[in-house]
Design an enzyme around this catalytic site. Structure first.
Site, short mmCIF file in Angstrom:
data_model
loop_
_atom_site.label_atom_id
_atom_site.label_comp_id
_atom_site.label_asym_id
_atom_site.label_seq_id
_atom_site.Cartn_x
_atom_site.Cartn_y
_atom_site.Cartn_z
N CYS A 50 0.82 -1.21 0.00
CA CYS A 50 0.00 0.00 0.00
C CYS A 50 0.85 1.26 0.00
O CYS A 50 0.36 2.35 -0.29
CB CYS A 50 -0.94 0.00 1.21
SG CYS A 50 -0.09 -0.05 2.80
N ARG A 52 4.22 1.34 -1.44
CA ARG A 52 5.33 1.33 -2.40
C ARG A 52 5.01 0.42 -3.58
O ARG A 52 4.25 -0.55 -3.45
CB ARG A 52 6.63 0.87 -1.72
CG ARG A 52 6.70 -0.59 -1.39
CD ARG A 52 8.05 -0.97 -0.77
NE ARG A 52 8.20 -0.35 0.53
CZ ARG A 52 9.09 0.61 0.78
NH1 ARG A 52 9.90 1.02 -0.17
NH2 ARG A 52 9.18 1.13 1.98
N GLU A 114 8.26 -1.86 11.46
CA GLU A 114 7.10 -2.75 11.30
C GLU A 114 7.51 -3.99 10.53
O GLU A 114 8.34 -3.95 9.62
CB GLU A 114 5.93 -2.01 10.64
CG GLU A 114 6.21 -1.51 9.22
CD GLU A 114 5.76 -2.51 8.17
OE1 GLU A 114 5.06 -3.47 8.53
OE2 GLU A 114 6.11 -2.32 7.01
N GLN A 116 5.43 -6.22 8.84
CA GLN A 116 4.54 -6.73 7.80
C GLN A 116 5.24 -6.84 6.45
O GLN A 116 4.86 -7.67 5.62
CB GLN A 116 3.32 -5.81 7.66
CG GLN A 116 2.48 -5.72 8.92
CD GLN A 116 2.02 -7.07 9.39
OE1 GLN A 116 1.42 -7.82 8.64
NE2 GLN A 116 2.32 -7.41 10.64
N GLY A 194 -8.30 -9.31 4.20
CA GLY A 194 -6.95 -9.60 3.74
C GLY A 194 -5.96 -9.60 4.88
O GLY A 194 -6.32 -9.60 6.06
N SER A 195 -4.67 -9.56 4.53
CA SER A 195 -3.63 -9.67 5.55
C SER A 195 -3.65 -8.49 6.52
O SER A 195 -3.58 -8.67 7.74
CB SER A 195 -2.25 -9.77 4.88
OG SER A 195 -2.02 -8.64 4.05
N SER A 197 -6.18 -6.35 7.11
CA SER A 197 -7.43 -6.36 7.86
C SER A 197 -7.41 -7.43 8.93
O SER A 197 -7.92 -7.23 10.05
CB SER A 197 -8.61 -6.57 6.91
OG SER A 197 -8.71 -5.51 5.98
#
Length: 612
Positions: A50, A52, A114, A116, A194-195, A197
């Site tokens: 979201c 890059r 982070e 993720q 999704g991941s 959420s």
């Protein structure tokens, strides 16, 4: 071949560009295929999140590669090349490796540290392997990036330096209060399954929300996520799933909503949010309005106007009375787009009207202040000032200009104009609905910011908030790890370039030994097996000893910066067949791709077993 990355991220591009330059799963596949079909590229991988979009490729020409990759990004992202180019960054060779390793460690994330991004890098590698666009170089690079990221998180406290976007966003919504305490007993709504959420839902559940509702276009995925949360031993939250068309009703009950869907348009408009909180706050939803939000006369979607009731409640400004004003301000203030906030108070005026109004304000205000700021000076100074005023303005206002000149002559400068008094801010009621938008492009209309009783934190807000976040000492330690790993990867890569040449050399030596033993059999047919074996072993040992020191040393030299030429020298000295070297290289790449794909599959299976 050389590693090249072209991309854009939250650090190089504004949110308005990022949310337009998005790549769907199908667009990523097409981009990879087109990149591989382009002349300068032999390998390709796409890292799309979201925040890059980055295209990695193994190219044989730098300038041609940059031009080709930039054009492909523009074509598949939907943003024109001319508009996209100012926001693109380019990294090459070691700088490209350093960039990916920094990304994997969370140093380049919107929220430093982070984790993720590691899952997203693994997904990018898996896609490249599935489509056979990731060869030896990108397989090794992305595998190493995953290891570097895991090392950074295990050996340092980078996790303390930052959190996931979900945690950071919740902290912003809590406005300084402990997140767990702020969320206790609240009803939460999560849009998407999704991941991101799923992470948001798990975070909310662990924080102690009383109720959690998951809404998704595919109800099965929402039900699966809700079931996982309900069955988890870590939480006792009541979780349930609803179809996406139930969101308007669920929003009327929710205290907090987190949205991160893959929609290309808005999921929550300002109108729908306003309708959801209608009656939940004693204040009007729209500032100064007794009814719900309405469109402006200009027709801008979600844009609201400020009524006269709010303006009447504001204290008077410092301009003074409206006597003699050349404009009908009451008429101007009712036009669409007029705002009482700060310098936008004349947003509805045309250029000619602004000039008339400015002349009227300056004339009255300057003259009045000039009379108040006259400082007694010498007669010569006042006479000089008066003469100066008449020279500048023989038609009028000579007294005002003379006063200013006299003041300047006495104090050494023209008195500064007093800044306008700030317009009183309209008090906002405590929010009854908190919204966290983690989607790119955004899910929630930015006009929601204007609604009273609502607090919205989105990607743009998080980017501003994280810009001033302090850098922990752990970040410096992670940077050192990245530098070490980049050097190690570069050395391994340079050494790997010479490996096919060394293998080809040893293959040639083995062929020479085999041919000579065959000749020996023809000359000495009476040798028994034992004698023949001893001779063969002796010849092989001689060849191995002769080749051992040069091949070990050439690998060491090739691993050093500038060592790429040793492979060429070895091929020239021993007259090695280039096709033999190339075939060895292709075989190694094929084996490496299979091994890496199997490694990722085993890792994913282990993780799935752990979650189960």
């Amino acid at each position: 071949m050389s590693l090249l990355v072209v991309g854009l991220s939250h650090r190089s591009a504004p949110v308005s560009v990022l949310e337009r330059a998005t790549l769907s799963a199908d667009a990523q596949v097409k981009l990879l295929q087109d990149t591989l079909a382009a002349e300068p590229s032999e390998e390709a991988a796409v890292l799309a999140t979201c925040n890059r979009i980055e295209l990695y490729a193994d190219v044989d020409k730098f300038h041609a590669g940059v031009a080709e990759l930039s054009t492909l990004l523009a074509q598949h992202s939907g943003v024109g090349l001319d508009e996209l180019t100012p926001y693109l960054y380019v990294h090459y060779e070691d700088r490209a490796v350093h960039h990916l390793f920094s990304v994997a460690c969370g140093l380049d994330s919107m929220v430093v540290g982070e984790g993720q991004i590691l899952g997203q890098i693994k997904d990018a590698l898996a896609t490249g392997q599935e489509l056979h666009t990731a060869g030896r170089l990108l397989n090794d690079l992305f595998q190493q990036a995953l290891r570097v990221g895991k090392r950074a998180h295990s050996e340092t406290g980078i996790d303390r330096a930052g959190q996931s976007l979900v945690t950071f966003g919740l902290e912003q919504l809590a406005s300084g209060a402990p997140v767990d305490a702020w969320l206790q007993g609240k009803r939460a709504l999560v849009l998407g399954a999704g991941s991101m959420s799923s992470l948001a839902a798990a975070t909310l559940a662990r924080a102690g929300v009383a109720e959690l509702v998951v809404a998704n276009r595919t109800l099965d995925r929402a039900e699966r996520l809700a079931q996982i949360l309900t069955d988890s031993d870590e939480t006792d939250v009541l979780a349930r799933a609803v179809p996406i068309n139930s969101v308007p009703f669920e929003l009327t009950r929710a205290d907090i909503a987190v949205s991160c869907t893959g929609a290309t348009g808005l999921v929550l408009s300002a109108e729908s949010v306003a309708a959801a909180i209608e009656g939940r706050t004693t204040e009007p939803v729209v500032p100064g309005a007794d009814a719900g939000p309405r469109r402006s006369a200009a027709g801008d979607s979600g844009r609201t106007t400020v009524s006269g009731a709010v303006r009447d409640a504001l204290p008077p400004t410092s301009v003074g009375t409206d006597e003699g004003c050349p404009l009908d301000l009451s008429a101007v203030q009712t036009t669409a787009g007029f705002s009482v906030q700060g310098e936008a108070a004349v947003a509805g005026m045309g250029a000619a009207e602004l000039e008339q109004h400015a002349a009227w304000v300056d004339k009255g205000d300057v003259a009045g202040r000039a009379q108040r700021t006259v400082v007694a000076g010498s007669g010569a100074a006042q006479d000089s000032a008066a003469g100066f005023a008449e020279l500048l303005d023989p038609e009028g206002d000579a007294d005002a200009i003379a006063a200013l000149a006299a003041a300047a002559a006495t104090v050494g400068r023209v008195p500064e104009r007093r800044r306008p008094e700030p317009v009183a801010e309209i008090p906002r009621p405590a929010p009854v609905l908190s919204l966290l938008d983690l989607a790119m492009p955004r899910d929630i209309d930015a006009a929601v910011h204007r609604l009273l009783g609502v607090r919205l934190v989105d990607i743009e807000w998080l980017a501003d908030a994280s810009a001033d976040a302090p850098m922990a000492a752990d970040v410096d330690q992670v940077k050192r790890i990245v530098s070490e790993e980049v050097a190690a990867f570069g050395a391994a890569l340079r050494a790997a370039h010479i490996t096919p040449t060394v293998v080809a050399l040893r293959t040639m030596a083995a062929d020479v030994v085999a041919n000579e033993i065959a000749r020996l059999d023809g000359r000495l047919p009476g040798l028994d097996e034992k004698q023949r074996g001893e001779i063969t072993q002796t010849v092989r040992r001689v060849v191995d000893k002769l080749l051992h020191a040069p091949t070990v040393r050439v690998k060491q030299l090739a691993a050093e910066p500038g060592g790429a030429g040793y492979a060429d020298a070895l091929r020239t000295l021993f007259d090695l067949d280039p096709e033999t070297v190339a075939s060895v290289s292709r075989a190694e790449e094929s084996d490496s791709s299979t091994e890496n794909a199997q490694h990722i599959e085993n890792t994913e299976n282990a993780e799935n077993r752990g979650r189960a």
